[in-house]
Design an enzyme around this catalytic site. Structure first.
Site, short mmCIF file in Angstrom:
data_model
loop_
_atom_site.label_atom_id
_atom_site.label_comp_id
_atom_site.label_asym_id
_atom_site.label_seq_id
_atom_site.Cartn_x
_atom_site.Cartn_y
_atom_site.Cartn_z
N LYS A 157 0.81 -1.22 0.00
CA LYS A 157 0.00 0.00 0.00
C LYS A 157 0.85 1.27 0.00
CE LYS A 157 -4.32 -1.77 1.92
NZ LYS A 157 -4.04 -3.18 1.78
N LYS A 199 -3.89 -0.36 8.77
CA LYS A 199 -4.08 -1.31 7.67
C LYS A 199 -2.81 -2.09 7.42
CE LYS A 199 -7.11 0.55 4.27
NZ LYS A 199 -7.20 1.39 3.06
N GLY A 205 -9.53 -7.54 1.63
CA GLY A 205 -10.68 -8.27 2.15
C GLY A 205 -10.98 -8.00 3.61
N GLY A 206 -10.53 -6.84 4.12
CA GLY A 206 -10.80 -6.51 5.51
C GLY A 206 -9.84 -7.16 6.49
N HIS A 249 -17.61 3.85 -0.04
CA HIS A 249 -16.60 3.00 -0.67
C HIS A 249 -17.03 2.78 -2.11
CE1 HIS A 249 -13.87 -0.76 -0.36
NE2 HIS A 249 -14.12 -0.52 -1.63
N HIS A 276 -15.54 -4.55 8.14
CA HIS A 276 -14.76 -4.03 7.02
C HIS A 276 -14.89 -4.90 5.78
CE1 HIS A 276 -13.15 -1.34 9.96
NE2 HIS A 276 -12.56 -2.31 10.62
N GLU A 316 -10.00 1.12 -5.90
CA GLU A 316 -10.94 1.46 -4.84
C GLU A 316 -10.68 2.88 -4.34
OE1 GLU A 316 -11.08 -1.53 -1.82
OE2 GLU A 316 -11.83 -3.03 -3.22
N ARG A 333 -6.92 -8.30 -9.14
CA ARG A 333 -7.59 -9.58 -9.38
C ARG A 333 -9.04 -9.30 -9.75
NH1 ARG A 333 -10.68 -9.57 -4.79
NH2 ARG A 333 -9.73 -8.76 -2.89
#
Length: 716
Positions: A157, A199, A205-206, A249, A276, A316, A333
C-alpha cells in the site's frame, strides 16, 4: 480443442441482443488478426487454483468457450461442487489452506501434470501473490492476472500510494513509511489525528484492518491487526491513514491488455459493510453524476496505466459527502462483486480475462462500453448477524433459491447437503439481480431474498431483507458506517411468533401426520386399526387434542378440535382460529395453503431437527418442537463459570494462565475461525482456575475455553 471463434487473436465487434428486460452482448469473431508483437497463445485447458463459488464461476465461462477446466481440492472439499463441475480434479492436501490452496508448488505440479496452459487464481488465496505469478511465468504457464510487477506495486500500500500520487490520482493523508516501531506508528497516528485506520500493507478483504478511535486503544488495535496480517499475508507491516467519517466505498472496474490499452467499466458502490467486509454491492453508484463517474473512471485508468496493468482489476476510492474521492488501494484480481458490473455492461469479465491473458486486445473500446440499468449483489453468509455477525459452519440441511434467469444470477459453490467448512470463507452464495432502474432492481432483490431459504445453520438472509428495506438504503444514502448508525432499526427486538404463524405450523404438522397415517393404512391394509385414522372422527364425535410448540424457550400451548368438514378450531390462549387448508410436496419441501379465519396464507414448511421452519413472502419463522422427556438427556452444559468457544476454530494466542486475576472484558484468547480473528474476552472478573486449550489446538463450538472462579474478598 478450443471452440470455434476462440482463436485468441482477432478483432471483435459488438452485437446487441435485446431481451424483454435485460440487454446482453455477445462477441462475433472476425477473421482479421491484429498486427501486434504480443505473442498469442492458445488456451485449451485452464487450472482453477481456487474453490467454492469463484471456481464454479470460472468453470462455467470456460465450458461456454470450449475450454477444459481442472480443479484442485483439499480434504474438506473432496465432494465439493467445483470438483464435480471440473473436467479433471486433483487432490492437493489437508483442509488448512496453507497446506492446500496456498501450496504454490503443489498447484504448479498439477498444472504440469494435467497439461493446463493457464492458471486462473480466482480471488483470495494466491490471486495477488507475486511469487506465484512469477513461478507460473518461469514454468511457461499463463497466469490469468496482471504482471507480477503490478501485483507487487499495488499490493504494497505504501508503494501504491506513491505511484498513484505521481500519476495524479488523489490519495488520503497517511503514513506509509518503513519505520514500523510501535512508537513511530503511534506518533504518526497522533500527527494525522484520530480516528485513524490501521491497515496491513499487504492487506485485502478486511484482513489486518482496524480502526483506532483514540490514543488509548491504538496499541491493542495495532497488535490485533498485526497478528491477523501475519496469519493472512505472512507480513505484519502496517500503514496508518486518516479515517474519513461516514465515507462511501466506491470502486471502479478497470481492464488492461498486453497492447497498452486500458478501459473502465464504470463504478460499483460497496459502502454497506460489516467487519470491514462488503455485504451488498451495486452498480452504478447511487446519486453519482455522469461527470463524477467520468472522472472516477479516468482516474482509475491512469492508475492502471501507471503500473502497465493487464487483465481485470479494481481501483478502490473513498468518497466523501461532496463526492470528492481519494485512492485507497488497487485489487489486482477479479473482485467478488464483479457480476454487478457484468450485469450493467453486458460483459463476461472472465471471458475477457481468458482472451486478454492469451494475447488478445480488450474486446471493446471505451466508447463501446455502455451502462444500462442497475444491479445489486447480496452476499449470503453462514453467520449470525445478531451475534456481531459471528461466522458459522455446518451442513446445509435444506437449501432452495429463487429461479435463475436473465436478470437473476445465483453465484454459488454449494448444494443442499454440502457443509460450510470452518476452514474457509463462510460465504454461501451471491445473489445478483438486474432491472431497468435502481428502484426496480431493489424490489427484485428483496423478492428474491424472500425466496432464498436455508435450514441447518444461521445465515444473514433476514438481515439482508431488513437492510435492503431500510428507508435510507432505499434512498441511496449509503456509507461505510451505515450498519452501526442504524443498528437499532436493523436489529429490532425479537417479536413473539405470531399466532397466524403458529396456526400454519400446527396445520402443517396435522396434514403431514394425516399423510403418514394414510400411507400406514395402505401398507397395513387394516382400515379398522386405531392408528389408521387422523381425521379426529372417533365414533362420530368431535375429537380434541393438545399441541405444544416452542417460541425460543417459551412453550405455546394449543388446543385443536377436529371438525367434520375437515377443518380445525385452534385455541391459543384467549384467541380462537378456524383453520383449513391443504399441503403439497415438492422434493423435501411441503407447501401449505392455509385459510385462517377466512384469510388465505401461503408458505413453505420444512421440519428438521425438532423444529418447524416457515418461509413466506412475509418473512421466515423458526418454531420449536419440544423433545419428549424420555428422549431428552440431562444437560451437561450448565454454568461453565468461564468463557466458551463461540464457534469451532483454532486457538491462535493465549493471554492468561492458571492463577491470573482478570477483569470483565480482559482478553483471554485469540481464536482463528472462518479466516477471521476473534478475541475471546472474560465474561466477568475473577481468577483463572484452568485454561483448557493451548496455542495451535482446535476447540469445538461451545467448548469451555477457560474456567473462572470469583475472587473472594478477605472480609468474607
Amino acid at each position: 480443442m478450443a471452440a470455434p471463434g476462440f482463436v485468441l487473436a482477432g478483432e471483435w465487434r459488438r452485437q446487441a441482443l435485446r431481451g424483454l428486460q435485460c440487454q446482453k452482448w455477445i462477441w462475433a469473431l472476425e477473421g482479421k488478426r491484429y498486427a501486434s508483437t504480443t505473442k498469442q497463445r492458445n488456451i485449451e485447458k485452464v487450472l482453477v487454483a481456487n474453490r467454492g463459488e469463484i471456481a464454479c464461476r470460472v468453470m462455467r465461462t470456460a465450458r461456454k468457450m470450449g475450454v477444459k477446466s481442472v480443479a484442485v481440492y483439499s480434504d474438506a472439499d473432496r465432494n465439493a461442487m467445483h470438483v464435480a463441475m471440473a473436467d479433471e480434479a486433483y487432490y492437493i492436501g489437508p483442509a488448512p489452506s496453507q497446506q492446500s490452496y496456498l501450496a504454490m508448488e503443489k498447484i504448479i505440479q498439477v498444472a504440469k501434470k494435467s497439461a493446463a496452459q493457464a492458471i486462473h487464481p480466482g480471488y483470495g488465496f494466491l490471486s495477488e501473490n507475486t511469487e506465484f505469478a512469477e513461478l507460473c511465468n518461469q514454468d511457461g504457464i499463463i497466469f490469468i492476472g496482471p504482471p507480477s510487477s503490478a501485483i507487487r506495486d499495488m499490493g504494497i500500500k505504501s508503494t501504491s500510494k506513491a505511484i498513484m500520487s505521481a500519476a495524479g490520482v488523489p490519495v488520503v493523508e497517511g503514513y506509509h513509511g518503513e519505520d514500523q516501531s510501535d512508537s513511530c506508528l503511534q506518533e504518526q497516528a497522533q500527527r494525522i489525528g484520530y480516528p485513524v485506520m490501521i491497515k496491513a500493507v499487504r492487506g485485502g478483504g478486511g484482513k489486518g484492518m482496524r480502526i483506532a478511535l483514540s490514543d488509548k486503544e491504538f496499541q491493542e488495535q495495532l497488535e490485533s491487526a498485526r497478528r491477523e496480517a501475519k496469519k493472512s499475508f505472512n507480513d505484519d507491516a502496517m500503514l496508518i491513514e486518516k479515517f474519513v467519517d461516514k465515507p462511501r466505498h466506491v470502486e471502479v472496474q478497470v481492464f488492461g491488455d498486453q497492447h497498452g490499452n486500458a478501459v473502465y467499466l464504470f463504478e460499483r458502490d460497496c459502502s454497506v459493510q460489516r467487519r470491514h467486509q462488503k455485504i451488498i454491492e451495486e452498480a452504478p453508484g447511487p446519486g453519482i453524476k455522469p461527470e463524477v463517474r467520468r472522472k472516477l473512471g479516468e482516474a482509475a485508468v491512469r492508475a492502471a496505466k501507471a503500473v502497465n496493468y493487464v487483465g481485470a482489476g479494481t481501483v478502490e476510492f473513498i468518497m466523501d459527502s461532496e463526492h470528492n474521492f481519494y485512492f485507497m488501494e488497487m485489487n489486482t484480481r477479479l473482485q467478488v462483486e464483479h457480476p454487478v458490473t457484468e450485469m450493467v455492461t453486458g460483459t463476461d469479465l472472465v471471458e475477457w480475462q481468458l482472451r486478454v491473458a492469451a494475447g488478445e486486445r480488450i474486446p471493446l473500446t471505451q466508447e463501446e462500453i455502455l451502462l444500462k440499468g442497475h444491479a445489486f449483489e447480496a452476499r449470503i453468509y453462514a453467520e449470525d448477524p445478531n451475534n456481531n455477525f459471528m461466522p458459522g459452519a455446518g451442513p446445509l440441511l435444506h437449501l432452495s433459491t429463487p429461479p435463475a434467469d436473465s436478470c437473476t444470477r445465483i453465484e454459488t459453490g454449494v448444494r443442499q447437503g454440502d457443509e460450510v467448512s470452518i476452514y474457509y470463507d463462510p460465504m454461501i452464495a451471491k445473489l445478483v439481480v438486474w432491472a431497468e432502474d435502481r428502484e426496480a432492481a431493489l424490489r427484485r432483490l428483496r423478492y428474491c431474498l424472500q425466496q432464498y431459504n436455508i435450514v441447518g445453520l444461521s445465515t444473514n438472509v433476514d438481515f439482508l431483507l431488513s437492510l435492503s428495506g431500510h428507508r435510507e438504503f432505499e434512498a441511496g444514502n449509503v456509507h461505510t458506517n451505515f450498519i452501526p448508525q442504524y443498528y437499532d432499526e436493523l436489529f429490532p427486538p425479537k417479536k413473539a411468533i405470531s399466532k397466524v404463524a403458529l396456526c400454519q405450523a400446527a396445520l402443517g404438522l396435522l396434514l403431514r401426520e394425516k399423510i403418514a397415517t394414510e400411507a400406514f393404512r395402505v401398507r397395513s391394509r387394516d382400515k379398522f386399526s386405531p392408528f389408521a385414522s387422523s381425521s379426529g372422527r372417533r365414533l362420530n364425535i368431535l375429537y380434541s387434542r393438545n399441541l405444544t410448540l416452542l417460541d425460543g424457550e417459551n412453550k405455546i400451548n394449543m388446543t385443536i378440535t377436529y371438525r367434520h368438514d375437515g377443518s380445525y378450531d385452534m385455541q391459543i390462549q384467549d384467541d380462537s382460529f378456524q383453520v383449513s387448508g391443504d399441503i403439497s410436496r415438492t422434493g423435501a419441501s411441503d407447501y401449505i395453503r392455509c385459510s385462517i379465519n377466512g384469510v388465505v396464507y401461503k408458505s413453505k414448511l420444512v421440519v428438521l431437527d425438532e423444529a418447524i421452519y416457515l418461509f413466506s413472502l412475509e418473512g421466515s419463522e423458526q418454531i420449536g418442537l419440544p423433545v419428549p422427556k424420555y428422549l431428552s438427556g440431562v444437560s451437561t452444559a450448565g454454568d461453565q463459570g468461564g468463557a466458551v468457544a463461540p464457534m469451532t476454530g483454532t486457538i491462535e494466542k493465549v493471554f492468561v494462565k492458571a492463577g491470573d486475576k482478570i477483569q470483565a472484558g480482559d482478553p483471554l484468547m485469540v481464536m482463528i475461525a472462518m479466516k477471521m480473528e476473534h478475541t475471546i474476552r472474560a465474561p466477568k472478573a475473577g481468577i483463572i482456575k484452568k485454561v483448557h486449550y493451548q496455542e495451535g489446538s482446535q476447540a469445538n463450538r461451545h467448548a469451555p475455553l477457560v474456567e473462572l472462579i470469583e475472587e473472594v474478598s478477605e472480609s468474607e
